[in-house]
Design a protein around this motif. Structure first.
Motif, PDB file in Angstrom:
ATOM      1  N   THR A 113       5.645  31.047 -39.782  1.00  9.91           N
ATOM      2  CA  THR A 113       4.255  30.603 -39.893  1.00  9.91           C
ATOM      3  C   THR A 113       3.684  30.919 -41.273  1.00  9.91           C
ATOM      4  OG1 THR A 113       3.905  30.904 -37.514  1.00  9.91           O
ATOM      5  CG2 THR A 113       1.946  30.855 -38.916  1.00  9.91           C
ATOM      6  N   LEU A 114       3.897  32.130 -41.761  1.00  7.73           N
ATOM      7  CA  LEU A 114       3.369  32.515 -43.069  1.00  7.73           C
ATOM      8  C   LEU A 114       4.060  31.740 -44.194  1.00  7.73           C
ATOM      9  CD1 LEU A 114       3.003  36.368 -42.551  1.00  7.73           C
ATOM     10  CD2 LEU A 114       1.186  34.646 -42.582  1.00  7.73           C
ATOM     11  N   ALA A 115       5.349  31.475 -44.040  1.00  3.87           N
ATOM     12  CA  ALA A 115       6.044  30.681 -45.049  1.00  3.87           C
ATOM     13  C   ALA A 115       5.513  29.250 -45.074  1.00  3.87           C
ATOM     14  CB  ALA A 115       7.548  30.687 -44.776  1.00  3.87           C
ATOM     15  N   GLU A 116       5.177  28.707 -43.904  1.00  6.57           N
ATOM     16  CA  GLU A 116       4.569  27.374 -43.853  1.00  6.57           C
ATOM     17  C   GLU A 116       3.199  27.382 -44.515  1.00  6.57           C
ATOM     18  OE1 GLU A 116       4.140  25.014 -40.494  1.00  6.57           O
ATOM     19  OE2 GLU A 116       6.249  24.403 -40.465  1.00  6.57           O
ATOM     20  N   TRP A 117       2.438  28.442 -44.264  1.00  7.19           N
ATOM     21  CA  TRP A 117       1.124  28.557 -44.905  1.00  7.19           C
ATOM     22  C   TRP A 117       1.281  28.584 -46.423  1.00  7.19           C
ATOM     23  CZ3 TRP A 117      -0.359  33.138 -47.596  1.00  7.19           C
ATOM     24  CH2 TRP A 117      -1.634  33.088 -48.140  1.00  7.19           C
ATOM     25  N   TRP A 118       2.237  29.346 -46.917  1.00  7.80           N
ATOM     26  CA  TRP A 118       2.468  29.416 -48.360  1.00  7.80           C
ATOM     27  C   TRP A 118       2.892  28.052 -48.902  1.00  7.80           C
ATOM     28  CZ3 TRP A 118       1.392  32.286 -52.372  1.00  7.80           C
ATOM     29  CH2 TRP A 118       2.115  32.109 -53.560  1.00  7.80           C
ATOM     30  N   THR A 119       3.740  27.358 -48.170  1.00  9.04           N
ATOM     31  CA  THR A 119       4.179  26.028 -48.584  1.00  9.04           C
ATOM     32  C   THR A 119       3.004  25.061 -48.645  1.00  9.04           C
ATOM     33  OG1 THR A 119       6.359  26.384 -47.570  1.00  9.04           O
ATOM     34  CG2 THR A 119       5.729  24.114 -48.020  1.00  9.04           C
TER      35      THR A 119
END
Length: 264
Positions: A102-108
């Protein structure tokens, strides 16, 4: 378990007739699904995943004293359970079940790619953590164990933290590599297979998930982790996510990916 992917639809005058609104591939985050429904899917999916991990671990220790067979049973149950959950809940929430994803998607998304907003991440992550805790308690209840008993299984050695970093980096590379190459339809098989393999090739048995790590601290059984070991594991997982995203940027450069697909 992945970044947002839009599906294409046939026109209404297509020879095969009109079609409904396109559905996202398993693992994609559907943009039209209400946030409450997505949060519920993440909570239920993470709870079910932890119940599978903890419950199969308890069952394995009751059936055999052979640690190798215990780990085999635990890993196989996790592979099958995770694959089913991604297929079932992917269209509802993207089937992250993991704050790292989820956090990696947010960063992306912050960098112009597909993903979740800060508001969505702020809802998904707590839902995943609550679900993980509930899943551990449910597994203990099913097997007559104390509902909440802090684990005494210390996992703080440096080699175990390195194992978590490697496991999480590989998972991040896989999920976002699939997204970059438009192959998210393979997420149920590939992600479950990777986790099953990582059970065996990493020293930590591949938690690769902060929510699952927290949930497993609530059970003093085969799959548990001592609360004192949780911060180190989560730190290694977050570092692994950074490494994984860096590898995605290196391996799946936009220009390189386009050239590879055009030459296929």
């Amino acid at each position: 378990m992945s970044a947002t992917e839009a599906a294409s639809a046939r026109p209404a005058d297509s020879p095969v007739g009109p079609v409904a609104d396109p559905q996202p591939a398993p693992g994609a985050t559907p943009p039209r699904t209400p946030l409450a429904a997505r949060a519920a899917a993440e909570l239920v999916g993470t709870a079910a995943l932890v119940a599978v991990v903890v419950g199969s671990g308890i069952q394995a220790t009751e059936l055999t004293r052979d640690v190798g067979l215990q780990l085999l049973a635990n890993s196989l149950a996790t592979v099958f359970g995770l694959g089913v959950l991604i297929v079932l809940l992917g269209p509802a929430s993207g089937a992250h079940f993991n704050p790292v994803v989820t956090l990696a998607e947010w960063w992306t998304a912050r960098r112009g790619g597909g993903g979740v907003t800060a508001r969505e991440a702020a809802v998904h992550v707590p839902a995943q953590i609550v679900g993980a805790i509930a899943g551990a308690i449910l597994a203990d209840a099913m097997f007559g164990e104390p509902l909440v008993k802090w684990s005494t299984h210390e996992r703080s050695a440096g080699n175990l933290l390195l194992g978590e970093l490697v496991a999480t980096a590989g998972l991040t590379l896989l999920v976002f590599g699939l997204a970059r190459t438009d192959r998210l339809r393979f997420a149920p098989v590939t992600v479950a297979s990777y986790i099953g393999a990582a059970y065996w090739f990493t020293s930590s048995t591949s938690f690769a998930n902060p929510a699952v790590t927290i949930g497993r601290a609530f059970t003093d059984t085969f799959a548990g982790i001592a609360p004192s070991s949780v911060p180190g594991f989560i730190g290694a997982q977050l570092a692994g996510a950074v490494v994984g995203l860096a590898l995605v940027a290196l391996v799946f450069m936009p220009g390189r990916t386009t050239q590879a697909q055009s030459g296929a």
